[in-house]
Design an enzyme around this catalytic site. Structure first.
Site, PDB file in Angstrom:
ATOM      1  N   GLY A  28       0.775  -1.232   0.000  1.00  0.00           N
ATOM      2  CA  GLY A  28       0.000   0.000   0.000  1.00  0.00           C
ATOM      3  C   GLY A  28       0.804   1.279   0.000  1.00  0.00           C
ATOM      4  N   ASP A  29       2.048   1.248   0.504  1.00  0.00           N
ATOM      5  CA  ASP A  29       2.912   2.431   0.516  1.00  0.00           C
ATOM      6  C   ASP A  29       4.357   1.990   0.334  1.00  0.00           C
ATOM      7  OD1 ASP A  29       3.789   5.039   0.705  1.00  0.00           O
ATOM      8  OD2 ASP A  29       3.653   5.134   2.890  1.00  0.00           O
ATOM      9  N   PHE A  30       4.601   1.315  -0.789  1.00  0.00           N
ATOM     10  CA  PHE A  30       5.879   0.654  -1.020  1.00  0.00           C
ATOM     11  C   PHE A  30       6.890   1.641  -1.590  1.00  0.00           C
ATOM     12  CE2 PHE A  30       8.735  -2.515  -3.015  1.00  0.00           C
ATOM     13  CZ  PHE A  30       8.932  -3.347  -1.923  1.00  0.00           C
ATOM     14  N   ASN A  31       7.372   2.544  -0.726  1.00  0.00           N
ATOM     15  CA  ASN A  31       8.387   3.502  -1.152  1.00  0.00           C
ATOM     16  C   ASN A  31       9.733   3.131  -0.541  1.00  0.00           C
ATOM     17  OD1 ASN A  31       9.067   5.259   1.325  1.00  0.00           O
ATOM     18  ND2 ASN A  31       6.821   5.284   1.333  1.00  0.00           N
ATOM     19  N   ASN A  53      10.428   2.911   3.181  1.00  0.00           N
ATOM     20  CA  ASN A  53       9.779   1.847   3.940  1.00  0.00           C
ATOM     21  C   ASN A  53      10.430   0.487   3.707  1.00  0.00           C
ATOM     22  OD1 ASN A  53       7.964   3.495   5.224  1.00  0.00           O
ATOM     23  ND2 ASN A  53       6.337   3.198   3.719  1.00  0.00           N
TER      24      ASN A  53
END
Length: 329
Positions: free
Chosen positions: A219-222, A225
């Site tokens: 969902g927030d694979f930056n 992270n």
């Protein structure tokens, strides 16, 4: 100096100044709303309650994060851990459930959790450097390393995730589509390409429906992270889990591994990187590119109400036009 102090842990009787320094980002960010201030008012008691419940020794909190208080911890048996207390909001509600399903495969392990208080005791990832800061590694190599993590995360059973309350991607993007349509209907100066709002609304509705596969998404694979670890090259943290089309996940990674729009030929860079990642993930490159358009426009959905001079929104939509050209949309 004691081992505990070298380990970053505070001595017994730690003071509030050490646990809640004035310059801690979460204190600044959350003080901007009534709900945030209410949560902050109860945070010291929640830290103490959680510390006592899990018999933890705590260290000074990490200087990062806008809606979570996160600090190094140690369990009674000496296990090194991280305590994370998050402001209650929907995106964080099932983080612990997703981490339990992943069970350490591509992500940090959960040692303890208290869902009612949005509290997690997590495996300490060491050495813990962010992929986004690993400038000594070429961008393509970082993309491939991150792709290995994504493959692991996507191996979890989405049906189990759904049963545990993880929302479906289509629910979230339907809300984004409604907002995009409202933005498209507004009056804009000619330099702002409002047609991209309409395109994004269509993609937000169609892409989840047409997906050939459903997975448990990060969902927030930056790159911020993804942390370097000893038991695996990289492990994911800070998930905002959903279930749905795997092609949704890659865009923050592609955008932030370094800024493709700062290159002299962003079209070439983005074509290359989306193709490279699609091959590594055995994914449809056209879907990755289409989601990249939609997700980049999504950033602009919020900036138009926060930036009076529209400069950020105009820039974001110009970048989204490059992505739409690459995607043939």
């Amino acid at each position: 100096m004691t081992d505990r102090l070298r380990d970053g842990l505070l001595p017994d009787g730690q003071c509030a100044d050490a646990l809640f320094p004035d310059d801690l980002p979460v204190l600044t960010e959350m003080s901007g709303t009534a709900e945030g201030r209410e949560w902050l008012a109860g945070l010291p008691a929640l830290v103490e309650q959680t510390r006592e419940c899990w018999k933890l020794r705590l260290g000074r909190p990490f200087h990062g994060g806008s809606c979570s208080w996160v600090a190094p911890a140690e369990q009674p048996d000496g296990t090194r851990a991280v305590l994370k207390l998050t402001w209650p909001h929907p995106e964080a509600r099932t983080e612990g459930a997703a981490l339990r399903l992943w069970d350490g495969h591509g992500a940090v392990r959960v040692l303890e959790q208290d869902p009612a208080h949005f509290a997690l005791l997590l495996e300490r990832v060491e050495p813990g450097g962010e992929l986004g800061d690993a400038d000594h590694i070429p961008a393509d190599e970082r993309l491939l390393a991150a792709a290995d993590v994504l493959r692991r995360l996507w191996s979890a059973d989405p049906g189990e995730a759904w049963a545990l309350g993880v929302v479906r991607l289509a629910q979230t993007t339907a809300e984004w589509a409604d907002i995009a349509e409202k933005q498209a209907a507004r009056e804009w100066p000619p330099q702002l390409d409002a047609g991209l709002y309409r395109l994004a609304a269509e993609l937000f509705r169609e892409l989840p429906r047409s997906a050939g596969r459903e997975v448990l998404l990060h969902g927030d694979f930056n790159p911020g992270n993804l942390l370097s670890a000893r038991r695996a090259p990289w492990l994911a943290i800070d998930a905002k889990p959903m279930t749905g089309d795997p092609a949704f996940d890659p865009w923050p990674l592609l955008e932030q591994v370094d800024d493709p729009f700062e290159h002299s030929d962003p079209h070439r860079i983005l074509r290359h990187r989306t193709a490279l990642l699609a091959e590594a993930l055995d994914a449809d490159v056209d879907r990755i590119r289409a989601w990249s358009v939609a997700r980049h426009v999504e950033y602009a959905l919020w900036s138009v109400d926060e930036d009076d001079d529209l400069e950020d929104s105009i820039t974001l939509l110009r970048q989204a036009r490059i992505l739409a050209d690459i995607a043939g949309l």
